[in-house]
Design a protein around this motif. Structure first.
Motif, PDB file in Angstrom:
ATOM      1  N   SER A   1     -11.605   6.935  -9.153  1.00  0.00           N
ATOM      2  CA  SER A   1     -10.211   7.194  -8.817  1.00  0.00           C
ATOM      3  C   SER A   1      -9.643   8.232  -9.777  1.00  0.00           C
TER       4      SER A   1
ATOM      5  N   LEU B   1      -3.401   5.523  -7.947  1.00  0.00           N
ATOM      6  CA  LEU B   1      -2.590   4.340  -7.637  1.00  0.00           C
ATOM      7  C   LEU B   1      -1.103   4.670  -7.638  1.00  0.00           C
TER       8      LEU B   1
ATOM      9  N   VAL C   1      -7.916  -5.830 -11.393  1.00  0.00           N
ATOM     10  CA  VAL C   1      -9.205  -5.494 -10.786  1.00  0.00           C
ATOM     11  C   VAL C   1      -9.877  -6.781 -10.336  1.00  0.00           C
TER      12      VAL C   1
ATOM     13  N   LEU D   1     -12.044   0.391  -3.689  1.00  0.00           N
ATOM     14  CA  LEU D   1     -12.859   1.344  -4.430  1.00  0.00           C
ATOM     15  C   LEU D   1     -14.279   0.817  -4.430  1.00  0.00           C
TER      16      LEU D   1
ATOM     17  N   VAL E   1      -7.127  -3.889  -7.275  1.00  0.00           N
ATOM     18  CA  VAL E   1      -8.196  -2.982  -6.861  1.00  0.00           C
ATOM     19  C   VAL E   1      -9.425  -3.823  -6.539  1.00  0.00           C
TER      20      VAL E   1
ATOM     21  N   ALA F   1      -5.954  -1.969  -3.200  1.00  0.00           N
ATOM     22  CA  ALA F   1      -6.614  -0.664  -3.187  1.00  0.00           C
ATOM     23  C   ALA F   1      -8.118  -0.889  -3.182  1.00  0.00           C
TER      24      ALA F   1
ATOM     25  N   MET G   1      -5.408   2.111   0.505  1.00  0.00           N
ATOM     26  CA  MET G   1      -4.560   1.058  -0.041  1.00  0.00           C
ATOM     27  C   MET G   1      -3.874   0.403   1.153  1.00  0.00           C
TER      28      MET G   1
ATOM     29  N   LEU H   1     -10.434   3.623 -13.711  1.00  0.00           N
ATOM     30  CA  LEU H   1      -9.274   2.750 -13.526  1.00  0.00           C
ATOM     31  C   LEU H   1      -8.512   2.568 -14.837  1.00  0.00           C
TER      32      LEU H   1
END
Length: 320
Positions: free
Chosen positions: A105, A110, A43, A99, A15, A97, A168, A33
């Motif tokens: 989210s 996901l 992340v 963000l 992410v 992905a 994504m 997340l």
């Protein structure tokens, strides 16, 4: 420079979050997340020149993720595209992905996107619909996106119809087309979508899987909506590529200096031959709102529609 190293076997998803002075909202974003039903992700947070507590908050949350699955990357502080490219440079996951540091989210986001990307190997990118939240996090609206890959392709050649914090994408595909381009900051996502369309399909889920925060400081709230003119330039560049022509050559500095003049000059050179009448008229309106002379453009637009018997659009061109 990343403060933590990625594990030897990268997760399926990373992410990517660019952040600058996001202390007020970052904790809520990262908490969303931690609540994901899908767990094979890391992340990568790009701290892009923050002067508030963004870095400290990120460090605090890093301890809540499995070891090696939270990286803080030092951004170049040169704009959103440069920050995103800095993050992409350290990511090894096949799926990325996006963000933003003020968006959330939903718990199954996901999971649902991974599943649809695995079922559609020809999709290079997948978006979702969004719930709109205000500064306090309350849902105030909803925003939809086209439902099929065919409709998405059609709509993208008219305007940007996908929401950047929802996407994504396949990392290799984005790297193959050159990543994000900083001269189009403000419409960098739209530019990426249109370049990806030249190599594969883009899809979307008919589900609201991201909470998109609206606030006065974001790009889309700027007076005069200059991001829309930037998106027009992105579209003209894509149309040029489709017709095997050279796309406009502009630097970030030249576009920032006088975007309306750059757009007007490009339209004047190319005319409206490859653009739908509706899109061309909207471009002319945006130029006019930027206090740039558009008399010649209005004449070209009127002439094109009148010759085609499209008198309704011809009349609208005169009133633009």
């Amino acid at each position: 420079m990343a403060e933590q190293q990625t594990p030897s076997n990268p997760p399926l998803v990373s992410v990517l979050i660019p952040a600058r002075d996001a202390a007020e909202t970052l904790g809520e974003t990262l908490s969303s997340l931690l609540a994901q039903s899908f767990t094979d992700f890391a992340v990568v947070l790009v701290d892009d020149g923050s002067t508030d507590e963004t870095r400290e908050i990120a460090k605090h949350f890093a301890g809540h993720f499995p070891k090696g699955q939270f990286q803080i990357v030092e951004g170049p502080a040169k704009g959103i595209s440069s920050a995103l490219n800095a993050g992409l440079a350290v990511i090894k996951s096949p799926l990325v992905a996006r963000l933003d540091a003020d968006d959330l989210s939903e718990p199954r986001r996901l999971e649902r996107q991974v599943r649809i990307m695995e079922r559609n190997p020809d999709w290079l990118l997948c978006g979702t619909e969004v719930s709109v939240i205000d500064e306090s996090g309350q849902i105030i609206d909803q925003m939809e996106c086209p439902k099929t890959t065919v409709e998405i392709r059609k709509r993208l050649y008219e305007k940007c119809c996908l929401y950047h914090p929802t996407i994504m994408f396949r990392r290799d595909a984005v790297m193959e087309v050159g990543g994000y381009r900083s001269q189009y900051d403000g419409a960098e996502d739209y530019d990426l979508y249109l370049r990806l369309l030249e190599y594969g399909k883009i899809g979307a889920l008919n589900e609201r899987l991201v909470r998109y925060r609206i606030h006065p400081g974001q790009v889309t709230a700027q007076r005069g909506r200059p991001y829309r003119m930037m998106a027009d330039m992105v579209l003209l560049a894509a149309i040029a590529r489709l017709h095997e022509e050279e796309e406009p050559e502009f630097t970030k500095d030249t576009l920032a200096a006088d975007l309306s003049s750059a757009l007007r000059a490009e339209l004047k050179e190319r005319g409206f031959l490859e653009i739908t009448p509706k899109v061309a008229r909207h471009m002319a309106v945006r130029i006019k709102r930027a206090n740039a002379k558009a008399k010649r453009l209005k004449g070209l637009l009127f002439q094109k529609n009148a010759l085609a018997g499209n008198y309704k659009e011809a009349a609208k061109a005169l009133m633009a």
